[in-house]
Enzyme design. Structure first.
Site, PDB file in Angstrom:
ATOM      1  N   TYR A 124       5.920  -0.939   8.450  1.00 38.64           N
ATOM      2  CA  TYR A 124       6.006  -0.140   9.623  1.00 38.64           C
ATOM      3  C   TYR A 124       5.289  -0.007  10.186  1.00 38.64           C
ATOM      4  O   TYR A 124       4.544   0.097  10.267  1.00 38.64           O
ATOM      5  CB  TYR A 124       7.600   0.318   9.681  1.00 38.64           C
ATOM      6  CG  TYR A 124       8.519   0.711  10.033  1.00 38.64           C
ATOM      7  CD1 TYR A 124       9.174  -0.374  11.303  1.00 38.64           C
ATOM      8  CD2 TYR A 124       8.248   2.057  10.918  1.00 38.64           C
ATOM      9  CE1 TYR A 124       9.502  -0.137  12.805  1.00 38.64           C
ATOM     10  CE2 TYR A 124       8.524   3.426  12.361  1.00 38.64           C
ATOM     11  CZ  TYR A 124       9.057   1.807  12.713  1.00 38.64           C
ATOM     12  OH  TYR A 124      10.062   2.103  14.006  1.00 38.64           O
ATOM     13  N   THR A 164       4.708   2.793  12.510  1.00 42.00           N
ATOM     14  CA  THR A 164       3.677   3.868  12.040  1.00 42.00           C
ATOM     15  C   THR A 164       3.095   4.171  11.493  1.00 42.00           C
ATOM     16  O   THR A 164       2.635   5.423  11.165  1.00 42.00           O
ATOM     17  CB  THR A 164       4.907   4.423  13.039  1.00 42.00           C
ATOM     18  OG1 THR A 164       6.183   4.844  11.920  1.00 42.00           O
ATOM     19  CG2 THR A 164       5.169   4.290  13.842  1.00 42.00           C
ATOM     20  N   LYS A 165       2.937   3.365  10.378  1.00 46.37           N
ATOM     21  CA  LYS A 165       2.615   3.854   8.729  1.00 46.37           C
ATOM     22  C   LYS A 165       1.458   3.217   9.043  1.00 46.37           C
ATOM     23  O   LYS A 165       0.802   2.887   9.805  1.00 46.37           O
ATOM     24  CB  LYS A 165       3.800   3.043   7.743  1.00 46.37           C
ATOM     25  CG  LYS A 165       4.686   3.249   7.815  1.00 46.37           C
ATOM     26  CD  LYS A 165       5.296   4.537   7.735  1.00 46.37           C
ATOM     27  CE  LYS A 165       6.808   4.956   7.622  1.00 46.37           C
ATOM     28  NZ  LYS A 165       8.478   3.885   6.999  1.00 46.37           N
ATOM     29  N   ASN A 166       0.948   3.830   7.838  1.00 45.63           N
ATOM     30  CA  ASN A 166      -0.781   4.065   7.665  1.00 45.63           C
ATOM     31  C   ASN A 166      -1.407   3.023   7.839  1.00 45.63           C
ATOM     32  O   ASN A 166      -1.840   3.190   8.058  1.00 45.63           O
ATOM     33  CB  ASN A 166      -1.472   5.046   6.654  1.00 45.63           C
ATOM     34  CG  ASN A 166      -0.381   5.947   6.848  1.00 45.63           C
ATOM     35  OD1 ASN A 166       0.007   6.550   7.353  1.00 45.63           O
ATOM     36  ND2 ASN A 166      -1.310   7.485   5.569  1.00 45.63           N
TER      37      ASN A 166
END
Ligand SMILES: *Cc1c(COP(=O)(O)O)cnc(C)c1O
Length: 373
Positions: A178, A180-182
């Site tokens: 997604y 905003t994930k790393n």
């Protein structure tokens, strides 16, 4: 000053990789997805990885692949994003919520043990904020009761705890890509596993339960395909894979940058009255930077930060307090007091590799002023 809550770290190579894909034959699941899956599986230390459209889809298909369905119970922590629990409903099962550890917000193994019934089939530990759940204890409990472990690693690609990494002790592990994930491709996810049957079933179920993928149908000579069972439409596209594949090479460097940002926050908040930092065990993947404040002041701190131009989020309010889950499962707020209280105290601050020192100092000064004002 304005400080964004999140900024992605895509570079020119990622953009060029997408451009190449757009100029190529395949936009949907094809050679780039296969290349990403192989590279990601190697990174994660698993034999197989299957690219999907989200972590929610990954959890859904992992449950199906492990044979969990109608009437089955699956244990999920009350402190998480609610998509850790909702896929259990998709397969006809019931999520059984449990409380979390007060120092970390991670699923409490003792609470897991108490929640086990003859209907329990699996545990979904969540590696919250990037810190791994106590996988050694959870695996011991799972083995004793014959349960599967499906790890929700949406926050956690790069961590380690007690000598194990995400996925080492689970039967299937679910990742999110997604926005905003790393590792981020806007939307995306994967199931990784060492169990070939799980990988094969996830691959079948991600694409209609169809016997041949588009790449197989349209590469070389046409071959008839068949519908083998009821599936879903969760396959990762080559555009998503093109965006992800080079990010894997930078994960270590990006983690180093987030770690440096986190250390500056830690140093500022360590002695600050009214602010608590959630505990870290082992190496955190450093996904979110979350602080815990007085529950009476939390919403004022959220409002004050936003007024000062600082982006914030709440990860999370305890999921047993959310209307639909609460009604569906017949829960009361006081059933999971630790998760409830963390959910009333928590807020996440701007946190990403490119967060600049002066912007971070402004966030720290603003928190100090509001919390102690
Ligand atoms: C983001 C997230 C999910 C869902 O991931 P999607 O890829 O958006 O479906 C699940 N669990 C946790 C803990 C998350 O943070």
């Amino acid at each position: 000053m304005k400080v964004d809550f999140y900024r992605h770290s895509l570079d020119e190579k990622d953009i060029e990789s997408v451009n190449e894909t757009l100029r190529s034959l395949f936009l949907t699941t094809g050679p780039r997805t296969a290349a990403f899956e192989a590279k990601f599986a190697a990174y994660a230390g698993r034999k197989w990885a299957v690219g999907l459209t989200s972590c929610t889809a990954a959890l859904h298909l992992a449950l199906l692949a492990l044979g969990i369905g109608e009437g089955d119970e699956v244990i999920v922590p009350a402190m998480t994003f609610y998509a850790s629990a909702t896929p259990v409903f998709y397969v006809g099962g019931t999520p059984v919520l449990v409380d979390v550890c007060p120092e970390t917000g991670l699923i409490d193994p003792a609470a897991v043990e108490r929640a086990i019934t003859p209907k329990t089939r699996a545990i979904i530990p969540v590696h919250l904020y990037g810190v791994m759940a106590d996988m050694r204890q959870l695996r011991t409990i799972a083995d004793r009761h014959g349960l599967a472990i499906i790890e929700d690693a949406a926050h956690c690609v790069e961590a380690e705890r007690d000598g194990v990494r995400p996925g080492d002790l689970g039967h299937a592990i679910c990742y999110s890509f997604y926005a905003t994930k790393n590792l981020a491709s806007g939307e995306g996810g994967a199931v990784a596993t060492d169990d070939e049957r799980v990988a094969d079933r996830v691959r079948l179920l991600r694409q209609h339960g169809m016997s041949k993928s588009a790449a197989e149908r349209y590469t070389g000579l046409y071959r008839h395909w068949d519908m083998l069972e009821l599936g879903w439409k969760y396959n990762m596209s080559d555009i998503q894979a093109a965006l992800l594949v080079n990010q894997l090479d930078r994960l270590g460097a990006l983690w180093q940058k987030r770690q440096a940002v986190a250390e500056r926050y830690d140093a500022a908040f360590a002695g600050m009255p009214g602010v608590e930092i959630p505990g870290i065990v082992g190496k955190s993947a450093r996904h979110l930077y979350t602080i815990w404040v007085d529950p009476e002041k939390r919403d004022a701190v959220l409002a004050g930060l936003q007024e000062a131009g600082v982006g914030v989020a709440v990860n999370y309010r305890a999921i047993h307090t959310l209307t639909w889950l609460k009604e569906k499962l017949g829960l009361r707020d006081d059933m999971f007091p630790v998760a409830l209280r963390i959910g009333q105290r928590t807020l996440s601050l701007p946190f990403y590799p490119g967060l600049e020192r002066d912007a971070q100092q402004y966030v720290i000064d603003t928190v100090r002023k509001i919390v102690n004002g």
